[in-house]
Design a protein around this motif. Structure first.
Motif, short mmCIF file in Angstrom:
data_model
loop_
_atom_site.label_atom_id
_atom_site.label_comp_id
_atom_site.label_asym_id
_atom_site.label_seq_id
_atom_site.Cartn_x
_atom_site.Cartn_y
_atom_site.Cartn_z
N ASN A 23 1.26 -1.33 0.18
CA ASN A 23 0.18 0.51 0.31
C ASN A 23 1.02 1.35 0.37
N ARG A 24 1.91 0.97 -0.63
CA ARG A 24 2.74 2.83 -0.62
C ARG A 24 2.26 3.81 -1.59
N ARG A 25 1.52 4.33 -0.45
CA ARG A 25 0.98 5.65 -1.57
C ARG A 25 1.70 7.41 -1.28
N THR A 26 2.39 7.15 -2.64
CA THR A 26 2.98 8.60 -2.69
C THR A 26 2.90 9.39 -3.72
N LYS A 27 3.19 10.68 -4.03
CA LYS A 27 2.28 11.12 -4.73
C LYS A 27 2.59 11.13 -6.65
N ARG A 28 3.33 9.88 -6.82
CA ARG A 28 3.25 9.21 -8.26
C ARG A 28 2.25 8.24 -8.41
N ALA A 49 7.36 7.94 -15.04
CA ALA A 49 9.08 7.97 -15.72
C ALA A 49 10.09 6.48 -15.68
N MET A 50 10.36 6.15 -15.95
CA MET A 50 11.76 5.02 -15.71
C MET A 50 13.12 5.24 -16.32
N HIS A 51 14.00 6.20 -16.50
CA HIS A 51 15.22 6.38 -16.46
C HIS A 51 15.06 7.83 -17.81
#
Length: 193
Positions: free
Chosen positions: A58-63, A78-80
């Motif tokens: 349940n990691r809740r971040t802006k992303r 975005a990845m790399h």
């Protein structure tokens, strides 16, 4: 012109949605023109219990915030140097998503050719970072809903044969790397691997 997929389409279990997305038309309208492709490869990420998911535990971040909303929203990250596009799935507060890994070019061929300059056609959209470049999908599409332009999904075709296997590029995720949650249209030349 397009039969845009309704909100109800996204309200199916994530693994089922990942398979149902195959053959659907992914369309992006930009000031330069419209480009689209049939989805030929997807990967499911089952949220809190899936060590490979951005929303694991349940990691809740802006992303990841958009993943906690209703199904059918656009989750870009975005990845790399690449932007990757996902379809938010699962019920509200159960942050799951389906990564769109590859599409078969359909319309806007000259536009895709320009955006993917010096690449052979089969390499324009045969990977998650490649297809976003070819179609003009950017981080600005984050949080939009797939039921309305400029980035939306429409009815396409029903694949005759679907293959299932392990997800790609998630080596450090323990047993999650072996889950058979990748789906692709069998023998399609635009599948990433």
């Amino acid at each position: 012109m397009y039969n845009i997929l309704p909100k109800s389409f996204y309200e199916q279990p994530t693994l089922q949605l990942a398979e149902s997305l195959l053959g659907c038309l992914l369309i992006k309208e930009t000031p330069e023109g419209t480009a689209s492709g049939y989805i030929v490869e997807t990967e499911a990420y089952l949220g809190p219990e899936d060590r490979a998911a951005h929303s694991y535990q349940n990691r809740r971040t802006k992303r990841t915030e958009v993943m906690f909303g209703e199904a059918g929203f656009v989750y870009t990250y975005a990845m790399h140097t690449h932007c990757l596009v996902n379809v938010v799935s699962g019920p509200v507060e159960k942050p799951e998503a389906v990564l769109i890994r590859a599409v078969e070019p359909y319309e806007g061929i000259p536009l895709m050719e320009k955006r993917r300059a010096k690449q052979p056609r089969k390499n324009w959209t045969n990977g998650p970072g490649k297809l976003t470049k070819a179609l003009g999908i950017t981080m600005e599409d984050y949080g939009h809903h797939f039921t309305a332009p400029p980035l939306f999904l429409a009815e396409g075709y029903k694949p005759t044969e679907i293959a299932v296997g392990k997800r790609v590029g998630i080596e450090n995720t323990g047993e999650a790397r072996d889950y058979p949650w990748r789906f692709w249209v069998k023998d399609n030349q635009y599948v990433s691997r």
